[in-house]
Scaffold this active site. Structure first.
Site, short mmCIF file in Angstrom:
data_model
loop_
_atom_site.label_atom_id
_atom_site.label_comp_id
_atom_site.label_asym_id
_atom_site.label_seq_id
_atom_site.Cartn_x
_atom_site.Cartn_y
_atom_site.Cartn_z
N LYS A 244 49.31 -22.47 25.59
CA LYS A 244 48.81 -22.35 24.21
C LYS A 244 48.14 -21.01 23.92
O LYS A 244 48.16 -20.55 22.80
CB LYS A 244 47.86 -23.51 23.92
CG LYS A 244 48.61 -24.83 23.81
CD LYS A 244 47.82 -25.87 23.06
CE LYS A 244 48.69 -27.05 22.70
NZ LYS A 244 48.98 -27.92 23.87
N GLU B 138 43.33 -27.30 14.20
CA GLU B 138 43.27 -28.72 14.51
C GLU B 138 43.41 -28.84 16.02
O GLU B 138 43.93 -27.95 16.69
CB GLU B 138 44.46 -29.43 13.85
CG GLU B 138 45.81 -29.29 14.60
CD GLU B 138 46.39 -27.87 14.67
OE1 GLU B 138 45.96 -27.02 13.87
OE2 GLU B 138 47.26 -27.61 15.52
N SER C 112 53.95 -26.44 31.78
CA SER C 112 53.25 -25.90 30.61
C SER C 112 51.73 -25.83 30.78
O SER C 112 51.07 -25.02 30.13
CB SER C 112 53.59 -26.73 29.37
OG SER C 112 53.35 -28.11 29.61
C1 LIG Z 1 49.76 -29.05 23.88
C2 LIG Z 1 50.51 -29.13 25.13
C3 LIG Z 1 51.87 -29.49 25.16
C4 LIG Z 1 52.64 -29.95 23.95
O1 LIG Z 1 52.78 -29.01 22.95
P1 LIG Z 1 54.14 -28.21 22.69
O2 LIG Z 1 53.87 -27.50 21.42
O3 LIG Z 1 55.25 -29.20 22.58
O4 LIG Z 1 54.34 -27.29 23.83
C5 LIG Z 1 52.53 -29.47 26.38
N1 LIG Z 1 51.90 -29.13 27.52
C6 LIG Z 1 50.59 -28.79 27.53
C7 LIG Z 1 49.96 -28.45 28.83
C8 LIG Z 1 49.85 -28.77 26.35
O5 LIG Z 1 48.55 -28.45 26.39
#
Ligand SMILES: *Cc1c(COP(=O)(O)O)cnc(C)c1O
Length: 399
Positions: free
Chosen positions: A94, A116, A383
């Protein structure tokens, strides 16, 4: 497969049949101002250079591409590589988007960020960037989520951000977005709305994708260096869709690269028990965009459930709806239970505790890798890291 590689969007924000700009009159002017500013920044080498500097020296890019040898050996099949977005500052992808939008807001002369947040991950990344750039910051968070994610509320406050509790509606992310948008309209003179995923009215889905593209650009180069060719498969979890579109985007023209997006299957297929928009939803409008939405027969936005708060949202980014329509990306879903098991397996076998969101992608690879030959390879987007989820493991009785 023949594939038209340009998903767009066109000048009006449409990715083929999805997207657009469904915003109230009061939001049209700020959204147009943002679009013009983004186009100028995108073509400005000094903006790109400053963003590249912060991504490298502040956030920690490039992130490694790690060959998960023990997981590969355990599953027996295709080689598994992890794109380590979990190693970034604040623990997830993010920050890529927040740095981009924060710099853009500063360039537009804004002094205040609003955002948000659901689980608080986007709120923490926004609060971090606000502190870095010397901007005021207000984050809207559902009352329910504030109680569930107290450590992230403390992190945001530590960084000097004001966290506002939202007690309307279901007291979760959807309601927090509504409140944030209301704040933006009222304070647009000095305020930028920092959207956390590839969602919302044009230009947000395009802009957030562009800021997350770095994931796929690095992964592509790293695959060529380490393996000498492009991967056979990409796999990423899909909440709003930013980490997945970030990984996928630069590979869309490569017909040999299969792509799999993994949604939250939650507790089961009943409406309200999951967040699998492509399995249980249909096109509709939510938060400014025409896309797949989980809704009742009457078109009311459905409640959703996932063990991972980051995937727990009723709509998906519009570019994914178009990639689904064209059949370029296969969308599937994984249950809460499978994600919890994948987290434990990765922790024990590779020494990496993934975020529960990312664990959905790992769980899908656990199903697929054994059926693929050992000379094939898969890149999974890790992610984020899982420290934030340890409380959930305790609640689930695993710790
Ligand atoms: C917020 C988040 C997501 C989901 O958001 P996307 O916009 O679909 O990437 C996925 N993995 C992590 C670690 C997150 O913090």
């Amino acid at each position: 497969m023949e594939f038209d590689t340009s998903t767009g969007p066109n000048a009006r924000g449409w990715f083929g049949e999805f997207g657009g700009r469904f915003a109230p009159e009061t939001l049209m002017a700020p959204v147009e101002e943002l679009e013009a500013a983004y186009h100028a920044a995108r073509n400005d080498p000094s903006f790109q250079a400053e963003l590249a500097r912060l991504l490298k020296d502040f956030a920690g890019r490039p992130t490694p591409l790690f060959h998960a040898r023990r997981l590969t050996a355990r599953l027996g099949g295709a080689q598994i590589y992890l794109k380590r977005e979990d190693l970034l500052h604040t623990g997830a992808h993010k920050i890529n988007n927040c740095l981009g939008q924060g710099l853009l807001a500063q360039r537009m002369g804004k002094t205040r960020l609003v955002a948000e947040t659901g689980a608080g991950q986007h709120g923490v990344a926004t609060a971090t960037v606000a502190a870095l750039l010397g901007m005021e910051c207000v984050v809207y968070m559902g009352e329910e989520d504030m109680a569930r994610q107290a450590p992230n509320v403390f992190r945001m406050r530590m960084l000097g951000t004001k966290v506002v509790s939202v007690s309307s509606g279901t007291k979760t992310l959807k309601d927090a977005i509504n409140e944030g948008m209301r704040d933006w309209v009222t304070n647009v003179q000095n305020t930028h709305y920092l959207m956390g995923s590839a969602l919302g009215p044009h230009p947000y889905p395009m802009m957030v994708r562009d800021f997350q593209r770095i994931i796929g650009q690095e992964a592509r180069q790293q695959a060529l260096e380490k393996v000498g060719r492009l991967p056979d498969m990409l796999c990423a979890c899909v909440g709003g869709g930013s980490n997945s579109i970030g990984l996928f985007y630069d590979f869309i023209p490569d017909a040999t690269v299969k792509m799999v997006g993994v949604e939250a299957g939650g507790r089961g297929p009943k409406l309200g028990e999951h967040a699998a928009r492509f399995a249980g939803g249909r096109p509709g409008v939510l938060h400014g965009s025409y896309t797949y939405v989980l809704q009742t027969e009457d078109g009311l936005i459905a409640n959703t459930h996932s063990v991972s708060a980051g995937l727990d949202y009723a709509a998906v980014g519009p570019e994914h709806s178009e990639l689904h329509r064209r059949g370029r990306v296969e969308y599937t879903h994984v249950s809460d239970q499978e994600a919890l098991e994948a987290t434990t397996l990765l922790a024990r076998v590779e020494g990496i505790i993934p975020a529960l969101e990312s664990a959905h992608a790992i769980a899908e690879v656990i199903k697929r890798a054994p059926g693929m030959p050992a000379d094939k390879f898969i890149i999974v987007n890790l992610s984020g890291r899982g420290d934030k989820d340890l409380g959930i493991f305790q609640t689930e009785g695993i710790l």
